[in-house]
Design an enzyme around this catalytic site. Structure first.
Site, mmCIF file in Angstrom:
data_model
loop_
_atom_site.group_PDB
_atom_site.id
_atom_site.type_symbol
_atom_site.label_atom_id
_atom_site.label_comp_id
_atom_site.label_asym_id
_atom_site.label_seq_id
_atom_site.Cartn_x
_atom_site.Cartn_y
_atom_site.Cartn_z
ATOM 1 N N HIS A 18 38.323 -72.719 39.566
ATOM 2 C CA HIS A 18 37.728 -71.626 40.496
ATOM 3 C C HIS A 18 36.297 -71.660 39.737
ATOM 4 O O HIS A 18 36.078 -71.243 38.823
ATOM 5 C CB HIS A 18 38.486 -70.364 40.241
ATOM 6 C CG HIS A 18 39.991 -70.473 40.407
ATOM 7 N ND1 HIS A 18 40.401 -69.756 41.771
ATOM 8 C CD2 HIS A 18 41.150 -70.873 39.730
ATOM 9 C CE1 HIS A 18 41.610 -69.910 41.660
ATOM 10 N NE2 HIS A 18 42.035 -70.878 40.442
ATOM 11 N N HIS A 196 48.362 -71.336 45.406
ATOM 12 C CA HIS A 196 48.903 -70.975 44.202
ATOM 13 C C HIS A 196 50.201 -70.528 44.265
ATOM 14 O O HIS A 196 50.593 -69.595 45.142
ATOM 15 C CB HIS A 196 48.026 -69.689 43.445
ATOM 16 C CG HIS A 196 46.700 -70.242 42.696
ATOM 17 N ND1 HIS A 196 45.680 -70.732 43.416
ATOM 18 C CD2 HIS A 196 46.192 -70.190 41.545
ATOM 19 C CE1 HIS A 196 44.837 -71.042 42.673
ATOM 20 N NE2 HIS A 196 45.074 -70.808 41.441
ATOM 21 N N GLU A 199 53.124 -69.892 39.641
ATOM 22 C CA GLU A 199 52.534 -69.689 38.360
ATOM 23 C C GLU A 199 53.235 -68.552 37.490
ATOM 24 O O GLU A 199 53.656 -68.960 36.741
ATOM 25 C CB GLU A 199 51.194 -69.338 38.783
ATOM 26 C CG GLU A 199 50.027 -69.115 37.405
ATOM 27 C CD GLU A 199 48.692 -68.594 37.609
ATOM 28 O OE1 GLU A 199 48.475 -68.371 38.704
ATOM 29 O OE2 GLU A 199 47.920 -68.832 36.809
ATOM 30 N N ASP A 278 40.243 -72.054 35.021
ATOM 31 C CA ASP A 278 39.044 -71.106 34.815
ATOM 32 C C ASP A 278 38.600 -71.641 33.439
ATOM 33 O O ASP A 278 38.701 -70.662 32.339
ATOM 34 C CB ASP A 278 39.574 -69.556 34.906
ATOM 35 C CG ASP A 278 40.109 -69.327 36.319
ATOM 36 O OD1 ASP A 278 39.308 -68.997 37.126
ATOM 37 O OD2 ASP A 278 41.433 -69.357 36.259
HETATM 38 N N1 ADE Z 1 42.083 -66.799 40.356
HETATM 39 C C1 ADE Z 1 41.444 -67.513 39.393
HETATM 40 N N2 ADE Z 1 42.389 -68.086 38.350
HETATM 41 C C2 ADE Z 1 43.481 -67.880 39.102
HETATM 42 C C3 ADE Z 1 44.757 -68.173 38.531
HETATM 43 N N3 ADE Z 1 45.158 -68.740 37.669
HETATM 44 N N4 ADE Z 1 45.744 -67.689 39.434
HETATM 45 C C4 ADE Z 1 45.666 -66.890 40.359
HETATM 46 N N5 ADE Z 1 44.429 -66.673 40.689
HETATM 47 C C5 ADE Z 1 43.322 -66.901 40.239
HETATM 48 ZN ZN ZN Z 2 43.934 -71.040 39.726
#
Ligand code: ADE
Ligand code: ZN
Length: 335
Positions: A18, A196, A199, A278
């Protein structure tokens, strides 16, 4: 064997980054000063102190706050160029970069500003570093589908600058099914689809991403391992998972790196790739992610090479580009 030099020089593809999550504290503070934006944290140490997260939402709260310093085309350029310079220095040869337009347009920043700054950085990096790059436009799943549809409408003048759409932000309570129509429209426009899933959310969300959004990759996918039939399907279809180890530890998706499921994913025949998610918030870029799993899970040289290969194989670039990157990887592995 000391894996550090091997991993540092390894040609890599990054498929889950991201760009707003690559905003280092130093740049955040510099942009805040440049743009007259006041932050709750006055210095780098105070900001870094805040980077302790109990879950995904804790992180997202800070991530959206940090984005407020991004206002002008040059800000988006500086953000992306800082990431691309670091990536190139770690021998990332191909990067597919996520961005969150709603995180900016909802603050009054024009989508043109976002596209122009990111695009200029990507093209400069391609020339300067000889890497290949692409943009993937992500919809924020805590917002409604109408907002995602409007974002896709707004992005249409720049249709040639992004290759796909993604789905990110708060996962729990926001299943992929909420975005079935906007993903169908994006696919009908020739865009790739990723989401995503798994997670923090249940395996059912991975099923939905596959069946309803018809994604070509799953971002994260950790919780798919709770569903043996789903694991068998992901293995059979060789569906790529963009796994982010340091992120998973920092967001408490796993208790520690030794408990990370990457090795189980590989043993189950899943097509796992390694990514940084990130990096400014989670303590490392691509090389640090590779090193962390190598050490904690005692991965072999062959495991590392397979993971790097999966990154290129799972990329959305054209076949000739993919083969060129894979050939360079093969040369590196042999020597
Ligand atoms: N936006 C930025 N990083 C993220 C993550 N790990 N999971 C979901 N949304 C995100
Ligand atoms: Zn992500």
């Amino acid at each position: 064997m000391d894996f550090a030099p091997f991993i540092a020089g390894l040609p890599k593809a990054e498929l889950h980054i991201h760009i707003e999550g690559s905003l280092e504290p130093e740049l955040m503070l510099a942009l805040a000063a440049r743009n007259g934006v006041s932050l709750r944290y006055g210095d780098v140490a105070a900001l870094k102190q805040a980077y302790r997260f109990g879950n995904l939402q804790d992180f997202l709260d800070l991530y959206y706050e940090g984005m407020r310093v991004l206002l002008h085309e040059q800000d988006f350029y500086d953000l992306a160029m800082a990431y691309l310079e670091r990536a190139a220095a770690q021998n990332v040869r191909h990067a597919e970069v996520f961005f969150d337009p709603q995180g900016h347009t909802d603050r009054g920043v024009a989508i043109k500003t976002v596209f122009d700054g990111l695009w200029r950085a990507l093209k400069d990096a391609e020339r300067r570093f000889g890497m290949t790059t692409a943009l993937i436009l992500c919809f924020l799943r805590h917002l409604d589908e109408a907002s995602a549809q409007r974002t896709l409408d707004e992005a249409m003048p720049w249709r040639d600058r992004f290759i796909g759409v993604g789905l990110d932000s708060s996962e729990k309570g926001h299943p992929p099914s909420k975005f079935e129509r906007v993903f169908a429209r994006a696919r009908s426009l020739g865009l790739q689809a990723v989401a995503h899933a798994g997670e923090e959310g249940p395996p059912e969300y991975v099923h939905e991403a596959l069946d309803l959004l018809k994604v070509g990759r799953i971002d994260h996918g950790n919780r798919a391992l709770e569903d043996p039939a789903l694991v068998a399907r992901l293995a059979r279809e060789q569906m790529p998972l963009t796994v982010c180890p340091l992120s998973n530890v920092r967001l408490c998706v796993v208790p520690d790196m030794a408990a990370h499921p990457l090795k189980r994913m590989l043993s189950a025949g899943l097509m796992a790739t390694l990514n940084s998610d990130d990096p400014a918030y989670f303590g490392g870029y691509m090389t640090e992610n590779f090193l962390a799993v190598q050490q904690a899970l005692t991965l072999t040289r062959d495991d590392i090479a397979a993971l790097a290969g999966n990154g290129f194989r799972a990329a959305f670039c054209d076949d000739a580009t993919k083969q060129r990157h894979l050939a360079a990887l093969a040369v590196y592995i042999k020597v």
